[in-house]
Design a protein around this motif. Structure first.
Motif, short mmCIF file in Angstrom:
data_model
loop_
_atom_site.label_atom_id
_atom_site.label_comp_id
_atom_site.label_asym_id
_atom_site.label_seq_id
_atom_site.Cartn_x
_atom_site.Cartn_y
_atom_site.Cartn_z
N CYS A 137 -0.36 -23.28 -0.71
CA CYS A 137 0.31 -22.88 0.29
C CYS A 137 -0.86 -22.74 2.03
N PRO A 138 -0.23 -23.51 3.15
CA PRO A 138 -0.87 -23.31 4.41
C PRO A 138 -1.26 -21.56 5.01
N VAL A 139 -1.38 -20.82 4.31
CA VAL A 139 -1.68 -19.33 4.76
C VAL A 139 -2.88 -19.13 6.06
N ASP A 140 -2.87 -18.17 6.83
CA ASP A 140 -3.33 -18.84 7.67
C ASP A 140 -4.74 -17.60 7.33
N SER A 141 -4.39 -16.67 6.47
CA SER A 141 -5.62 -15.71 5.85
C SER A 141 -5.30 -14.95 4.53
N ILE A 142 -6.07 -14.31 3.84
CA ILE A 142 -5.69 -12.97 2.92
C ILE A 142 -6.53 -12.61 2.80
N ALA A 143 -5.83 -10.99 2.71
CA ALA A 143 -6.86 -9.99 2.85
C ALA A 143 -6.73 -9.22 1.54
N ILE A 144 -8.74 -9.41 1.69
CA ILE A 144 -8.34 -8.77 0.07
C ILE A 144 -9.24 -7.24 0.03
N LEU A 145 -7.98 -6.21 -0.96
CA LEU A 145 -8.82 -5.01 -1.48
C LEU A 145 -9.72 -5.11 -2.10
N VAL A 146 -11.36 -5.03 -2.00
CA VAL A 146 -12.53 -4.84 -2.40
C VAL A 146 -12.57 -3.01 -3.11
N ARG A 147 -13.43 -2.80 -3.31
CA ARG A 147 -13.94 -1.37 -3.55
C ARG A 147 -15.80 -1.88 -3.36
N SER A 148 -16.36 -1.21 -3.61
CA SER A 148 -17.77 -1.28 -4.05
C SER A 148 -18.13 -1.42 -4.93
N MET A 175 -13.61 -20.03 2.25
CA MET A 175 -14.10 -19.04 2.18
C MET A 175 -13.43 -18.04 3.71
N GLU A 176 -13.32 -18.61 4.42
CA GLU A 176 -13.11 -19.06 6.24
C GLU A 176 -12.25 -18.56 6.16
N SER A 177 -11.10 -18.12 5.43
CA SER A 177 -9.38 -17.98 5.04
C SER A 177 -9.25 -16.72 4.46
N ILE A 178 -10.65 -15.82 4.04
CA ILE A 178 -10.31 -15.22 3.03
C ILE A 178 -11.41 -14.10 4.29
N LYS A 179 -10.78 -12.83 3.98
CA LYS A 179 -10.90 -11.05 4.94
C LYS A 179 -11.09 -10.44 4.14
N VAL A 180 -12.53 -9.75 3.76
CA VAL A 180 -12.82 -8.75 3.05
C VAL A 180 -12.25 -7.35 3.60
N ILE A 181 -11.63 -6.85 2.99
CA ILE A 181 -11.55 -5.35 3.14
C ILE A 181 -12.25 -3.90 2.31
N ASP A 182 -13.32 -3.80 2.53
CA ASP A 182 -13.18 -2.70 1.61
C ASP A 182 -12.89 -0.89 1.71
N GLY A 183 -12.37 -0.78 0.04
CA GLY A 183 -11.07 0.77 -0.06
C GLY A 183 -11.45 1.01 -1.26
N HIS A 184 -10.73 2.06 -1.46
CA HIS A 184 -10.19 2.52 -3.03
C HIS A 184 -8.87 2.43 -2.76
N LEU A 185 -8.08 2.42 -3.91
CA LEU A 185 -6.69 2.91 -4.23
C LEU A 185 -6.39 4.07 -4.06
N GLU A 186 -7.81 4.91 -4.56
CA GLU A 186 -6.95 6.33 -5.26
C GLU A 186 -7.15 7.55 -4.04
N GLU A 187 -8.08 6.35 -3.14
CA GLU A 187 -7.89 8.06 -2.27
C GLU A 187 -7.01 7.40 -1.38
N SER A 188 -6.62 8.46 -0.43
CA SER A 188 -4.80 8.88 0.14
C SER A 188 -5.17 7.66 1.47
N SER A 189 -6.23 7.81 1.91
CA SER A 189 -6.10 6.66 3.49
C SER A 189 -6.82 5.21 2.45
N MET A 190 -6.64 5.15 1.11
CA MET A 190 -7.78 3.96 0.87
C MET A 190 -9.00 3.55 1.23
N GLY A 191 -9.35 4.79 1.07
CA GLY A 191 -11.05 4.79 2.44
C GLY A 191 -11.00 3.63 3.37
N LEU A 192 -10.05 3.10 3.83
CA LEU A 192 -10.53 1.85 4.62
C LEU A 192 -10.39 2.17 6.16
#
Length: 491
Positions: A35-46, A76-93
């Protein structure tokens, strides 16, 4: 003219939760490749001392991404890594990441969940229920959101014998469950009709989406048991021992020697790549339905059961039998015993068989390890594996009637080109070739053996067969002697 599936993602930004899991990685790979997506943001926690970016760097070195690496070396240039945690109310963003997501995201695939069947209810609720609520809250703020797909499970309402593509009542709402945790007043019997906390929390989550999700262009995708890939990005790819894979692997290497008698039951396995194609197609359908409604909220989100038993049922017996056919051709080199198994139906008989076929040999092996100056591990491994089999017992022995009308209707609506690129119909599915790929996938990706060792493995397997037969003769001889002594004693 309706936009094709791939074109609907053109220049779009996709947000994926659960991107480090099996399904999430497959989804990311397919979107970037097709798919010709511009970017994919992925939620990943430490995790384990590694930052989110470090974890992602290691994940994308896996063989799953070899084809993508060849076709799009700079993916890899199309991937944006978002550091976060689902359990937190703000998702740790961070404030900058949150603002970026709100401004840019067009499509949300919520795949994240704890899939441990024996996860404590409070933790499973925080991840599966409250985590989904946090993602929905964020999605409601996204300025250009076109579609949201929540990944549930076909077994979310497994206490029912028939599961249709609709919402069902639950014994408690998400808000009530959360309040009980706060007040420490949780009734442990609240989830007693469900065999595990995973399916229970998924059912509660669906109810929460029904209640709170009408303002979103949202759908629910319910896959059944996800197996290895059929063809993309390579046949037989898998990465964990969950579900049937663990059972088959244990039998292949001679570790498991007794299993529940489930031969005539249906196993609802679906290929991983077909599952991802169906998931992407559901997003396409969700976006189109929202467009047609001119932004007006739907009465309720649409549900898609993605199962194999309707069009192409597969029995456990055939699955195990055809796996064993491949075992005779290319047994694993690291086998610890010749592959055989005794079925049991009665749980008491099963416990007896486990004692003689698992615990006694395991204790003997542990003794040998101790004498060699090593740490014992076999009894611990048997306990862990048998617990896993017990957790899966309900899913192996119970049968469900599924309706998948929405999924079949979706397939019928696809163009010829979309059907070729996003194949997910299981009508007339070739299980024989799939099970063969499954076997060699386990051999390669779980046992880490290639086909260069087949001759050596076959030679070792023949020796294990002779040893197995010798043991059987010895056991029969001992039993006959005991019977003879008993007869003499009695008469």
């Amino acid at each position: 003219m309706e936009t094709s599936i791939a074109e609907s993602f053109e220049n779009g930004t996709v947000f994926i939760t659960g991107s480090t899991g099996f399904l999430g990685k497959m989804l990311t790979e397919k979107l970037l490749r097709s798919c010709p997506v511009d970017s994919i943001a992925i939620l990943v926690r430490s995790k384990k001392g590694l930052s989110a970016s470090q974890r992602v760097k290691e994940i994308y070195k896996q063989s799953l991404f070899d084809r993508l690496r060849n076709e799009k070396p700079d993916f890899m240039e199309s991937i944006k890594v978002i550091d976060g945690h689902l359990e937190e109310s703000s998702m740790g963003l961070s404030s900058s990441d949150r603002e970026w997501l709100i401004e840019n995201v067009n499509f949300v695939f919520h795949c994240a969940a704890t899939i441990k069947f024996n996860e404590p209810l409070e933790l499973a609720s925080k991840i599966n229920i409250q985590g989904t609520e946090h993602v929905m809250t964020l999605a409601s703020q996204m300025k250009n959101l076109k579609g949201f797909v929540h990944v549930s499970t076909a077994y979310s309402h497994c206490p029912r014998s028939e599961i249709r593509e609709e919402f069902y009542q639950v014994p408690i709402t998400a808000k009530e469950l959360k309040n009980r945790f706060v007040d420490k007043e949780l009734n442990t019997n609240i989830s007693q009709d469900w065999p595990n906390t995973y399916t229970f929390t998924k059912a509660i989550t669906e109810n929460m989406i029904l209640t709170n999700g009408n303002h979103l262009p949202i759908s629910i995708f319910r896959p059944s048991i996800i197996g290895c890939t059929k063809s993309e990005p390579e046949p037989g790819w898998l990465e964990n021992m969950n579900g049937p894979t663990g059972l088959v692997t244990g039998v292949m290497v001679g570790f498991l020697r007794t299993v529940p008698n489930i031969g005539s039951n249906i196993t609802d396995i679906i290929p991983a790549d077909y599952t991802v194609n169906a998931l992407i197609s559901v997003m396409w359908d969700t976006v189109n339905r929202h467009k047609q409604s001119n932004g007006v909220s739907f009465e309720e989100p649409k549900i898609y059961n993605y199962v194999s038993c309707v069009e192409s049922p597969l029995t456990w017996g055939r699955y195990i039998r055809e796996m064993h056919d491949q075992y005779y051709v290319a047994p694993p080199l690291q086998s610890m015993w010749y592959g055989f198994y005794i079925f049991y139906t009665n749980l008491i008989i099963g416990s007896i068989l486990r004692f003689f076929l698992h615990r006694i040999p395991g204790a003997f092996m542990d003794l040998m390890l101790i004498l060699c100056g090593k740490s014992p591990k076999m009894l611990r491994m048997y306990k862990k594996t048998e617990n896993m089999i017990d957790l899966l017992y309900d899913f192996a022995t119970k049968q469900w009637t599924f309706d998948n009308s929405n999924s079949r209707e979706l397939w019928s609506s696809l163009s010829k080109d979309d059907r070729e690129m996003f194949q997910f119909s299981l009508e007339d599915f070739d299980w024989k070739s799939y099970i063969k790929s499954y076997y060699y996938g386990i051999r390669r990706h779980i046992l880490h053996e290639d086909l260069n060792n087949v001759e050596k493995a076959s030679s070792k397997n023949q020796m294990l067969l002779w040893l197995h037969q010798a043991c059987m003769v010895l056991i029969v001889y001992i039993l006959l002697q005991l019977c003879w002594i008993l007869i003499i004693f009695l008469f």
